[in-house]
Design an enzyme around this catalytic site. Structure first.
Site, PDB file in Angstrom:
ATOM      1  CB  ALA A 210      -0.930   0.008   1.211  1.00 20.52           C
ATOM      2  CE  LYS A 211       5.462   4.886  -0.344  1.00 20.63           C
ATOM      3  NZ  LYS A 211       6.556   4.148   0.318  1.00 20.63           N
ATOM      4  N   GLY A 212       0.507   5.901   0.417  1.00 21.48           N
ATOM      5  CA  GLY A 212      -0.333   7.085   0.505  1.00 21.48           C
ATOM      6  C   GLY A 212       0.457   8.335   0.207  1.00 21.48           C
TER       7      GLY A 212
END
Length: 449
Positions: free
Chosen positions: A137-139
């Protein structure tokens, strides 16, 4: 041309398999991806090569080329002067077949949705490669935190967190620090999430302060992992650290620590750079003194016993043995790769090398240790922090660092063995191993009707 690994060289001069064409695959966000350049195109090209080696079909490629879930949110911010500004934030979960999503949160004026998609995909491979039970995941939030007060950054963090609460949590998706964020940002995220649940949830973020369930060894984990792998690669190439000259691009979270650990191992660090410029000393820089100087000045420029380079990127082209790109993605590309002299490149940053540059490095016999292996130390110790928080039992720094070293060295030897056996580059070997692990989990679970 055949490469003799027993002579200490790497299999970089061999051809890659034919790739599945990277076409304009539809994405959940509805945006047409950039199929020619940019981190998402590079990530998909690497996936395509691995799919070809594994002899998997187009359907598997399509599943893994697109995120499982993503959310884009508006973040209204009241500035200290009373003005209201609306920022944009993203959170992308690429694949969660092996466990909850895991990946950093970056604050940068250059954040784009496609960049976050690519970084989430690389996180999936990274977790699988080092046997951490997470998906990728990444933000990101598109703004420059240096132009905002600390109170404004806190308001951005808390509003962003409140908007993505439906898709994060200790068993869903666990953010961590990245470019532009730190342990205080993780503390604000943890507190905002905990307030919504009505009780303290330490495991919702990692990279937190020690007082709030952080782990000893977490702030330096990525840097230490980079150093472990760099030293292992030097040993593989039969080079002594004390006879090695290195240049480190980026003197932030990753580059600073990597430079220090290499310096402590006897490597001569002759050049470093930051966003303002680069410095050089042919006899080697005193990294501890440079760290102290940067803590006061805010930049490497002007450091005693060094000369400022006219062009920040000139550091990439110095006559050194080891180059560590530890800044941002895409800095080594088809237009400049031929100017890079380092025989060993260890990727401290995510995606610093484009596929075109990879081909040039392979043709020139330069060994590239890929990001999903080289900088995996951060996610390994994030996993350790998450485990400690869930058990409410914390380990010593010696325990953390020993377990980190064991995981990094195991992954290095696994990738090296596959590359030698199948006569492919380290990047392709690492990606194939990771994609195979994720695909097996994904297909074993089956497709939901």
């Amino acid at each position: 041309m055949t490469t003799d690994l027993n002579a200490g060289r790497s299999p970089l001069d061999l051809e890659s398999p034919h790739s599945i064409p990277v076409t304009a695959t539809a994405t959940p966000g509805g945006e047409a991806p950039d199929v020619d350049t940019g981190p998402l195109a590079y990530a998909r090209a690497q996936l395509s090569d691995a799919i070809a080696v594994l002899d998997l079909d187009q359907g598997v490629y399509s599943m893994l080329a697109n995120p499982r879930r993503e959310m884009t949110v508006s973040i209204p911010l009241r500035r200290d002067n009373g003005d209201v500004e609306v920022l944009t934030g993203h959170r992308v979960q690429h694949n969660v077949s092996r466990g909850p999503g895991k990946g950093g949160l970056r604050y940068s004026k250059d954040v784009t949705l496609d960049e976050v998609r690519a970084l989430a995909m690389w996180m999936t491979w990274k977790c699988a490669l080092v046997d951490v039970p997470y998906g990728g995941a990444k933000g990101g939030v598109r703004f420059d935190p240096k132009r905002y007060s600390r109170e404004e950054v806190q308001r951005v963090t808390r509003r962003y967190t409140s908007e993505i609460i439906p898709i994060i949590g200790p068993t869903q998706d666990i953010p961590a620090p990245d470019i532009g964020t730190d342990e205080q940002v993780m503390a604000w995220m943890m507190d905002t999430y905990s307030a919504s649940q009505g009780y303290t949830v330490l495991g919702v973020t990692t990279g937190k302060p020690l007082a709030l369930g952080g782990s000893l060894g977490r702030p330096t984990a990525t840097s230490l992992g980079v150093a472990h792998v760099a030293l292992a690669a030097l040993s593989h190439l039969r080079r002594r650290p004390t006879a090695t000259a290195a240049a480190v691009q980026g003197f932030g979270k990753v580059g600073r620590g990597a430079a220090r650990y290499l310096w402590e191992a006897g490597v001569k660090v002759v050049a470093v750079s930051d966003e303002y410029g680069a410095i050089f000393n042919a006899g080697g820089l005193s990294v501890p003194d440079l760290e102290a100087y940067v803590a006061i000045s805010g930049t490497v420029l002007g450091f005693d016993d060094s000369e400022d380079l006219n062009d920040r990127d000139a550091l990439l082209y110095l006559e050194v043995d080891l180059l560590i790109p530890a800044a941002v993605e895409g800095v080594l590309h088809g237009e400049n790769a031929d100017r890079v002299h380092a025989s060993l490149i260890v990727e401290g940053a995510n995606g610093p090398t484009t596929p075109a540059a990879d081909e040039i490095f392979r043709a020139n016999g330069q060994l590239v240790v890929p990001d999903i292996l080289a900088n995996a130390g951060g996610v390994i110790v994030s996993y350790f922090e998450w485990v400690q928080a869930n058990q409410a039992y914390w380990w010593s720094q010696t325990d953390v660092e020993n377990r980190l070293r064991e995981r990094m060295e195991r992954a290095w030897h696994r990738v090296l063995e596959y590359a030698a056996t199948h006569r492919v580059s380290l990047r392709l070997a690492a990606t194939v191993l990771a994609v195979d692990t994720v695909t097996t989990a994904h297909l074993t679970r089956g497709l939901y009707p």
